[in-house]
Design a protein around this motif. Structure first.
Motif, PDB file in Angstrom:
ATOM      1  N   UNK A  69       0.801  -1.235   0.000  1.00  0.00           N
ATOM      2  CA  UNK A  69       0.000   0.000   0.000  1.00  0.00           C
ATOM      3  C   UNK A  69       0.834   1.286   0.000  1.00  0.00           C
ATOM      4  N   UNK A  70       1.785   1.430   0.948  1.00  0.00           N
ATOM      5  CA  UNK A  70       2.583   2.672   0.940  1.00  0.00           C
ATOM      6  C   UNK A  70       3.421   2.825  -0.326  1.00  0.00           C
ATOM      7  N   UNK A  96       1.192   4.243  -3.072  1.00  0.00           N
ATOM      8  CA  UNK A  96       0.990   5.690  -2.900  1.00  0.00           C
ATOM      9  C   UNK A  96       2.194   6.459  -3.420  1.00  0.00           C
ATOM     10  N   UNK A  97       3.363   5.822  -3.392  1.00  0.00           N
ATOM     11  CA  UNK A  97       4.585   6.488  -3.859  1.00  0.00           C
ATOM     12  C   UNK A  97       4.883   6.150  -5.310  1.00  0.00           C
TER      13      UNK A  97
END
Lengths: 263, 373
Positions: free
Chosen positions: B109-110, B113-114
């Motif tokens: 997930x992170x 986002x990046x």
């Protein structure tokens, strides 16, 4: 579990009677729809499928079904979007204002339909909305929003808001968080809200009777006016078809739900 | 934006907390707190509930807005940067895994986002899961994992994007003691491997002592003292710190300071403590159980100067390697002593002498703190 127990037998018997009482009115329309004479007498005489044929070939009937489906679909979309946003707003307000707004949004459920219908009719006369698509969608959306607010609100109450904090810490903006975390998790509530909204509109008769026009008529209005004009067994055919369709949809939903839970 | 690729080499960030405050209406959650956390340091925030430690963590993470002051990460002010742009990893007590995503999707997930590429993402997820020894669980869902496993996934998710700072809010609070000890070691190992700065919130002083390079002790919205576990234990600056870290006995009585020493009269006996009185108010002597010797009455000082008090054994516990005595003094106060097991133990109700060297007495201002965390 063996042995004769009169109390238990009495209980089973009364359950059976209540079940019959609940289902019988629905089931009565099925034999009536196959009557071969133009009469709504029960028990019906003879057998024919002419009323089903009439339903599909008569533009009065079939056209009103299409109108109803279109309006219900639009209402489902509009009411779900507005109702979901309202439910989220109420949930996040957490002040007394949230409770007040909630009550205001739920009033269409509490106010008698006739009162609402008179009010809507009066406003529509001035704004020339009687018998228009916009008129139907607006009125039905008003009635459907409470159901969406309740369904989504129930889902939001068990939604863990801390997941949104976690998403923020992982680099997701508020909007991204909503679409990747919040929305998927409250989707069951949104979908059942949408279903309720669809059914509310599809089923609505009181307000529709007031704002109907010969050019734009929903199915419940068509049924009602047909009943008041003459005893047309097409009504029974429509009833049977709708009964069949809802049974199929709900049955399918149950099967999918059970299978997902089992997985 | 190759956040994942520098994961192995990332260096910890320095945090400068500069006079931050947080008010909720009329309630002061945090008042004028300043602190520097060194790059790569393992810093624990220790304190009772409502002491402001979690508030400070939330302010660093950006979950709540500052009422005053500023926070700098490597000299860059982040005080008013939204949480999702701070690039800080956070591990929560309640895991906060996304229930509708698999373990691998949670950890990815992170990176999504990046906008990390798919292949790179898969590699980084696998590596992070291997670090927490869950590489074979990638396709499970959070609900299929135990609490300890879920927290490992949360840890993997918080470090996969290579943040220079990792915040942990009582991450082991929901786990049982045995699992907690295992995970403490793992967190320590991961801290060594990553080289990131860790800030760890806990109310468990043992956990703070085991894990941290330094500990900041919070109380009533302020920091009481910052130091290594040893400093806090042997040289507490406040009675609160002395009582919060480790076991202790507190003796109260009128005092008189002279010649770099202070005499405190407890139950009619004058006791010596090093140093002058702290401020104008009442003073206390804080004693660690292992500093106190228990001996037969009339034994007197064994070597050099000694503080000696007489009392009655109220409770004795056999701890294997040691005996623990709870002794009641004439004025009703209690002293806990832990002595090596040797010879016949003193019986309940026996009159005994407590002896300790004056330099073992820690003289502190009486801030009204009472034992019990």
């Amino acid at each position: 579990m063996t042995g004769f127990r009169p109390g238990r037998l009495l209980l089973q018997l009364s359950c059976l009677l209540i079940a019959i009482w609940l289902v019988a009115p629905t089931l009565v329309v099925i034999p009536m729809s196959f009557a071969d004479r133009k009469s709504l007498a029960f028990p019906p005489q003879g057998f024919s499928t002419q009323w089903y044929a009439n339903f599909f070939s008569n533009p009065q009937w079939f056209g009103s079904l299409v109108v109803s489906l279109k309006i219900a679909a639009m209402v489902a979309v509009v009411a779900t979007v507005i109702g979901t946003m309202a439910a989220i707003g109420i949930e996040r307000l957490k002040t007394r204002a949230g409770g007040i707004i909630r009550v205001v949004l739920l009033t269409p459920m509490i106010v008698p339909g006739v009162v609402l219908a008179v009010g809507i009719y009066a406003v529509y006369l001035d704004t020339r909305l009687v018998g228009t698509w916009t008129g139907y969608v607006l009125a039905h959306t008003l009635l459907a929003i409470p159901f969406v607010v309740i369904a989504v609100g129930a889902n939001l109450a068990v939604f863990d808001e801390r997941l949104e904090t976690a998403a923020a810490s992982l680099g997701a903006s508020r909007l991204t968080t909503f679409f990747t975390v919040t929305l998927p998790l409250i989707l069951p509530g949104i979908l059942s809200g949408a279903l309720f909204a669809f059914v509310t509109s599809f089923d609505e008769v009181i307000v529709s009777l007031f704002i109907t026009s010969p050019q734009l008529k929903t199915l419940p209005v068509q049924i009602f006016s047909s009943m008041t004009r003459d005893a047309d067994p097409t009504v029974a055919a429509v009833g049977s078809l709708i009964f069949l369709a809802t049974t199929l949809i709900i049955g399918l939903g149950l099967i999918i739900g059970l299978r997902r839970r089992g997985a | 934006m190759n956040a994942a690729s520098n994961e192995a080499t990332c260096k910890g960030a320095a945090i400068d907390i500069d006079g931050i405050s947080k008010f909720y209406g009329g309630f002061t959650a945090l008042e004028n707190v300043s602190l520097r956390v060194e790059p790569g340091e393992f810093m624990s925030f220790l304190g009772p509930s409502g002491s402001g430690k979690t508030t400070t963590l939330n302010l660093i993470a950006g979950f709540t807005d500052l009422s005053g002051g500023d926070i700098r990460l490597d000299a860059r002010s982040i005080g008013h940067v939204p949480a999702h742009k701070r690039n800080i990893g956070v591990v929560f007590q309640h895991y906060a895994l996304f229930p509708h995503m698999s373990v691998a999707q949670n950890v990815a997930y992170p990176l999504k986002q990046r906008r990390v590429g798919k292949a790179e993402r898969a590699r980084a997820v696998e590596e992070a899961l291997r670090k927490v020894q869950l590489d074979s669980f990638a396709h499970r869902y959070p609900s299929e994992l135990s609490g300890g496993q879920q927290q490992r996934v949360a840890l993997a998710r918080a470090m996969v994007f290579g943040p220079s700072l990792l915040l942990m809010d009582e991450p082991l609070g929901a786990l049982d003691k045995k699992l907690r000890e295992v995970l403490q070691l793992e967190i320590k190992r991961i801290h060594r491997e990553l080289g990131s700065t860790f800030v760890y919130v806990t109310h468990d002083q043992e956990e703070a002592l085991v894990l941290s390079d330094r500990i900041a002790v919070f109380n009533r919205g302020r920091i009481e003292q910052v130091g290594t576990g040893q400093t806090l234990y042997t040289a507490p600056q406040t009675l609160f710190v002395g009582q919060f870290i480790g076991e202790s006995s507190v003796l109260r009585g009128p005092h008189r300071s002279a010649g770099g020493e202070t005499m405190l009269t407890v139950a009619g006996t004058a006791l010596t403590a090093p140093g002058a009185a702290n401020g104008e108010g009442a003073q206390v002597i804080l004693l660690r159980p292992e500093a106190v010797m228990v001996q037969a009455p009339g034994t007197g000082p064994q070597e050099g100067r000694c503080n000696i008090l007489s009392g009655v054994v109220r409770e004795m516990l056999y701890l294997g390697s040691a005996m623990k005595y709870e002794v009641t003094l004439a004025d009703g106060s209690h002293v806990t002593a832990r002595t090596p097991t040797q010879g016949a133990p003193f019986a309940l109700g026996a009159t005994v002498e407590l002896a300790w060297r004056p330099q073992e007495s820690v003289l502190l201002a009486d801030d009204g703190s009472t034992a019990g965390h």
